[in-house]
Design a protein around this motif. Structure first.
Motif, PDB file in Angstrom:
ATOM      1  N   GLY A  30       1.156  -1.012  -0.216  1.00  0.00           N
ATOM      2  CA  GLY A  30       0.021   0.333   0.276  1.00  0.00           C
ATOM      3  C   GLY A  30       0.138   1.418  -0.248  1.00  0.00           C
ATOM      4  N   LEU A  31       1.930   1.254   0.087  1.00  0.00           N
ATOM      5  CA  LEU A  31       2.805   1.999  -0.537  1.00  0.00           C
ATOM      6  C   LEU A  31       2.499   3.307  -0.935  1.00  0.00           C
ATOM      7  CD1 LEU A  31       5.233   3.552   1.217  1.00  0.00           C
ATOM      8  CD2 LEU A  31       6.869   3.313  -0.813  1.00  0.00           C
ATOM      9  N   TYR A  47       9.174   4.283   5.545  1.00  0.00           N
ATOM     10  CA  TYR A  47       9.351   5.605   5.836  1.00  0.00           C
ATOM     11  C   TYR A  47       8.012   6.315   4.894  1.00  0.00           C
ATOM     12  CZ  TYR A  47      10.949  10.775   7.094  1.00  0.00           C
ATOM     13  OH  TYR A  47      11.376  11.551   7.762  1.00  0.00           O
ATOM     14  N   GLY A  48       6.430   6.660   5.026  1.00  0.00           N
ATOM     15  CA  GLY A  48       6.381   7.255   4.594  1.00  0.00           C
ATOM     16  C   GLY A  48       4.784   7.271   4.549  1.00  0.00           C
ATOM     17  N   LEU A  49       4.432   7.048   3.017  1.00  0.00           N
ATOM     18  CA  LEU A  49       2.201   7.056   3.546  1.00  0.00           C
ATOM     19  C   LEU A  49       1.883   6.146   3.104  1.00  0.00           C
ATOM     20  CD1 LEU A  49      -0.277   9.104   3.815  1.00  0.00           C
ATOM     21  CD2 LEU A  49      -0.353   9.764   1.971  1.00  0.00           C
ATOM     22  N   TYR A  50       1.171   4.990   3.112  1.00  0.00           N
ATOM     23  CA  TYR A  50       0.623   4.189   2.993  1.00  0.00           C
ATOM     24  C   TYR A  50      -0.936   4.253   3.125  1.00  0.00           C
ATOM     25  CZ  TYR A  50       5.656   2.588   3.977  1.00  0.00           C
ATOM     26  OH  TYR A  50       6.867   2.235   4.387  1.00  0.00           O
ATOM     27  N   GLU A  51      -1.517   3.021   1.998  1.00  0.00           N
ATOM     28  CA  GLU A  51      -2.952   3.085   2.075  1.00  0.00           C
ATOM     29  C   GLU A  51      -3.029   2.145   2.908  1.00  0.00           C
ATOM     30  OE1 GLU A  51      -5.987   3.128  -1.564  1.00  0.00           O
ATOM     31  OE2 GLU A  51      -5.086   1.742  -1.218  1.00  0.00           O
ATOM     32  N   GLY A  75      -9.589   5.065   1.871  1.00  0.00           N
ATOM     33  CA  GLY A  75     -10.654   5.668   3.048  1.00  0.00           C
ATOM     34  C   GLY A  75      -9.479   5.561   4.005  1.00  0.00           C
ATOM     35  N   ILE A  76      -8.901   4.864   4.346  1.00  0.00           N
ATOM     36  CA  ILE A  76      -7.752   4.900   5.014  1.00  0.00           C
ATOM     37  C   ILE A  76      -5.789   4.758   5.505  1.00  0.00           C
ATOM     38  CG2 ILE A  76      -6.992   3.724   7.458  1.00  0.00           C
ATOM     39  CD1 ILE A  76      -9.946   2.069   8.329  1.00  0.00           C
ATOM     40  N   TYR A  77      -5.368   5.930   5.772  1.00  0.00           N
ATOM     41  CA  TYR A  77      -4.300   5.957   5.095  1.00  0.00           C
ATOM     42  C   TYR A  77      -3.261   5.955   7.006  1.00  0.00           C
ATOM     43  CZ  TYR A  77      -6.852   6.791   1.041  1.00  0.00           C
ATOM     44  OH  TYR A  77      -7.179   6.943   0.306  1.00  0.00           O
ATOM     45  N   GLN A  78      -1.836   5.806   6.708  1.00  0.00           N
ATOM     46  CA  GLN A  78      -1.462   5.989   7.408  1.00  0.00           C
ATOM     47  C   GLN A  78       0.046   5.922   7.663  1.00  0.00           C
ATOM     48  OE1 GLN A  78      -1.057   1.570   9.592  1.00  0.00           O
ATOM     49  NE2 GLN A  78      -2.042   2.536  11.192  1.00  0.00           N
ATOM     50  N   ALA A  79       1.054   7.357   8.652  1.00  0.00           N
ATOM     51  CA  ALA A  79       2.154   7.512   8.069  1.00  0.00           C
ATOM     52  C   ALA A  79       2.874   6.415   9.062  1.00  0.00           C
ATOM     53  CB  ALA A  79       2.219   8.887   7.940  1.00  0.00           C
ATOM     54  N   THR A 119      -2.293   7.849  11.588  1.00  0.00           N
ATOM     55  CA  THR A 119      -3.796   7.161  10.959  1.00  0.00           C
ATOM     56  C   THR A 119      -4.178   8.256  10.723  1.00  0.00           C
ATOM     57  OG1 THR A 119      -3.305   4.658  11.577  1.00  0.00           O
ATOM     58  CG2 THR A 119      -5.423   5.357  10.986  1.00  0.00           C
ATOM     59  N   PHE A 120      -4.658   8.321   9.370  1.00  0.00           N
ATOM     60  CA  PHE A 120      -5.954   8.849   8.673  1.00  0.00           C
ATOM     61  C   PHE A 120      -7.331   8.194   8.205  1.00  0.00           C
ATOM     62  CE2 PHE A 120      -1.332  10.439   8.274  1.00  0.00           C
ATOM     63  CZ  PHE A 120      -2.209  11.943   8.634  1.00  0.00           C
ATOM     64  N   VAL A 121      -8.262   8.451   8.388  1.00  0.00           N
ATOM     65  CA  VAL A 121      -9.071   8.475   8.065  1.00  0.00           C
ATOM     66  C   VAL A 121     -10.139   9.438   7.161  1.00  0.00           C
ATOM     67  CG1 VAL A 121     -11.492   6.988   8.980  1.00  0.00           C
ATOM     68  CG2 VAL A 121      -9.515   6.162   9.494  1.00  0.00           C
ATOM     69  N   ARG A 122     -11.167   9.015   6.446  1.00  0.00           N
ATOM     70  CA  ARG A 122     -11.939   9.818   5.477  1.00  0.00           C
ATOM     71  C   ARG A 122     -12.902  10.101   6.313  1.00  0.00           C
ATOM     72  NH1 ARG A 122     -10.908  11.999   0.266  1.00  0.00           N
ATOM     73  NH2 ARG A 122     -12.819  13.095  -0.327  1.00  0.00           N
TER      74      ARG A 122
END
Length: 701
Positions: free
Chosen positions: A80-81, A130-134, A138-142, A151-154
């Motif tokens: 998911g990178l 090291y980066g942003l992953y799906e 709708g859900i992503y993690q740095a 964690t970011f949830v849309r």
């Protein structure tokens, strides 16, 4: 919490200057009975040694016994990178470096090191992502920006943020990377703190404006009693905890093959600014469901597991299970080396089981505040069942052995994690270790005493050690035998006798050097980073002493504001030196009109006590000050004397009592001696105000 930066400012630069400083600190003393190993070229410390043949064999045997053919973690970690983080260094707003991912790239440049346990090397490589992953759409993690993930949830109107890491700067950098790729310019619509440890809320000001919280635009959600436990866990023994972190977190060690390589949970703790925005909604029921920015969420409170207050969250419409820090890719701490109340492994296991049967039978992805997600229901259940059994087994079987007479001083050499769990990578001891956790279980149920009267009220080590040295024939014989044991690879036994000599003769440079050499080999052999760091930190301080010089401040006004008045008064009772209070007696009323609090504060029997909600009828002194103004004194921004002088605080009665009480307050030394003979001549440092709420540093994990 203090970071490596706080103390490295006191050291010369590495390289030639550091080598000269180290030589000046440690020169002197006769030769060993046997020739010690030569210092290793390229080691970060001028007296550092190479791994011995015995250590190399231990690591080879470990590699042969571990399931390195199971590479699923590497597949999941890289999945998911979306965008790698190209800025390897994140500067702090104060001008220093907040985050340096470049310092860990050496871990990816070789398949194995003879100074790093192969399993520890493996988890450190995994943590180098090291980066942003799906996670799912709708859900992503740095990941890789700090000790923890963000964690970011849309949501319907913006981004719901779970656990904004440790510091403002790293959280801001992660938010920037999200916006550059999938953020669509949408704002933060909610923040969720999963639990009370600082690596899960300290970076909130990097992604959120407090004005949006105060206006009601953005809710901040946390488990019930969040603020109370966030502050209180770190206050009463905070200075001791921070000093112990030097060892668990290797704060003085350079990132290098023979030094610091990682913390298991993540690369290390970032060194930026910390902040705290108080929650506006608390999850108080055991299971509570409500929408957050249009996303249906089910919260599961799990108190007294990994943290005093913690909660898992299930997103049923996404079949996504957030396990906070209750499930990670490791055995966690039941007893944490920095010091804390021992956690309840049986309750921890049962909360995982509850989550398994409540959510895990249908969840298609499981993600957390550390490490990487697990995809597919079969994999989710596999990991959940293994983690459930890991904590239950440790609780049950340690007590099984204790009920057969195995003591706290034996259990770490007796208890073994079952083979079926040892072969699961996520059950390896990358944060907690079976050795120190098993001792923690006995401490929880039975306490420190092994029931041998000889250990009930023993003399202090410094008092008993000279007798041991005398009976062993003196320092030369101990040094000779210690070197023999070292050369034979019998490091634990070598520690037993050489440590006695160091305790008896703190200025014996030969003894300290030999003990450092022994600690170093034990450190190289450890799979657990806390154990490795502790041995290597002991070696470092024995060789170089404790660095002096001014410490960089890492205080957080937000945390001071979150401290209750009662907690502050309790802490003053700890700061007070009872020996200075002998013969003093008074009763004082404290009133804080803006929040309606009242206290009786009494000094009697050289003990300072307080009780909320009462006022004495005939006090010796009444102090009236708004809580908001008292916070200025608690932060060290304005002394209590100044508050009284300008009329901000009102006093009735004998005001000299405040000066008498102030004279009993002491400053705790943040660099107190752990290993004998390592505390050099301290430089003058600024003293805290007698009514300042120190220590105020926050502690991750």
């Amino acid at each position: 919490m203090p970071t490596r930066r706080d103390f490295m400012t006191a050291l010369p630069a590495t390289g030639a200057a550091f080598a000269v400083a180290g030589a000046n600190l440690l020169e002197g003393g006769a030769a060993f009975a046997q020739t010690p190993p030569a210092p290793l070229a390229g080691h970060f410390h001028p007296k550092g040694k190479a791994p011995s043949a015995h250590t190399i064999e231990v690591l080879k045997a470990a590699r042969a016994s571990l399931p390195f053919d199971d590479t699923r973690d590497f597949d999941e970690q890289s999945r998911g990178l979306i965008a790698p983080m190209t800025e390897m260094v994140i500067p702090a707003d104060a001008g220093h470096v907040a985050w340096d991912m470049a310092s860990f790239q050496f871990l990816d440049q070789r398949e194995e090191f003879d100074s790093i346990h192969p399993s520890l090397h493996r988890i450190c490589r995994l943590n180098n992502g090291y980066g942003l992953y799906e996670v799912i759409p709708g859900i992503y993690q740095a990941r890789g920006f700090d000790l923890s993930n963000i964690t970011f949830v849309r949501g319907k109107t913006g981004w719901i943020v779970f656990d904004p890491m440790v510091t403002t700067e790293t959280a801001r950098a992660a938010w920037k990377l999200l916006q550059a790729n999938v953020g669509d310019g949408l704002p933060v619509s909610a923040v969720i703190y999963s639990h009370t440890h600082a690596d899960h809320w300290g970076g909130v000001r990097g992604i959120l404006d407090e004005a949006d919280v105060r206006s009601g635009k953005v809710p901040v959600i946390a488990p019930v009693d969040f603020l109370d436990f966030t502050v209180s866990e770190n206050v009463y023994a905070g200075n001791a905890m921070n000093r112990r972190l030097f060892y668990q977190y290797g704060l003085l060690l350079e990132a290098a093959p023979h030094g610091y390589v990682g913390q298991g949970l993540g690369p290390r703790v970032s060194a930026g600014a910390t902040g705290l925005i108080a929650p506006t909604r608390l999850v108080s029921e055991p299971i509570e469901e409500f929408e957050v920015d249009g996303i249906r969420m089910i919260f599961q409170n799990t108190p007294n597991t990994e943290a005093p207050r913690e909660m898992n969250t299930y997103l049923p419409d996404m079949k996504a299970l957030w396990m906070a820090e209750n499930i990670i890719a490791s055995l966690h701490n039941i007893y944490t080396l920095r010091g804390a109340q021992v956690r309840d492994p049986l309750a921890w296991s049962k909360y995982i089981a509850d989550a398994l049967y409540r959510f895990g039978l249908e969840a298609e992805v499981m993600f957390a505040s550390h490490h990487w997600p697990r995809w597919g229901n079969e994999r989710v259940q596999e990991v959940m069942r293994g983690q459930r059994d890991l904590y239950a087994n440790m609780n049950n079987q340690v007590l099984h052995l204790a009920n057969q007479g195995v003591t706290i001083n034996q259990i770490h050499n007796v208890y073994e994690v079952p083979k079926g769990l040892r072969t699961k990578w996520d059950c390896r001891g990358y944060h907690g270790s079976p050795e120190h956790n098993s001792r923690g279980v006995i401490q929880r149920y039975l306490g420190f005493w092994d029931c041998n009267p000889a250990t009930l009220i023993p003399p202090s080590p410094a008092d008993s050690a000279p007798l041991y040295v005398e009976m062993m024939g003196g320092a030369p014989k101990i040094l000779a035998r210690g070197r023999e044991l070292h050369d034979a690879g019998e490091y634990p036994l070598a520690v037993e006798i050489v440590n006695k000599l160091v305790q008896a003769e703190p200025d014996n440079a030969e003894a300290k050097d030999l003990l450092a050499d022994i600690f170093e080999q034990l450190g190289y052999q450890q799979e657990n980073p806390g154990l490795r760091n502790s041995f290597l930190s002991g070696a470092y301080e024995l060789r170089s002493g404790i660095p002096q010089g001014e410490m960089a401040s890492s205080s957080s006004p937000d945390v001071i504001r979150a401290m209750t008045t009662e907690l502050f008064l309790n802490f003053l009772g700890i700061r007070m030196d009872s020996r200075k209070a002998e013969g003093l007696r008074f009763t004082m009323n404290l009133v804080t009109p803006d929040n309606g609090e009242t206290f009786i504060i009494e000094l009697e029997n050289a003990t300072l006590t307080n009780i909320a909600g009462f006022q004495a009828s005939a006090p010796d002194l009444t102090l009236t000050i708004d809580r908001a103004d008292l916070e200025q004194t608690m932060m060290g921004a304005k002394t209590l004397d100044a508050q009284i002088a300008d009329g901000t605080a009102k006093v009735e009665g004998d005001v000299t009592l405040l000066a008498k009480l102030a004279a009993t307050m002491v400053d705790f030394d943040p660099r107190f001696e752990v290993m004998p003979g390592t505390h050099g001549k301290a430089e003058a440092v600024a003293h805290a105000s007698p009514y300042e709420a120190v220590p105020e540093k926050i502690i991750a994990e």
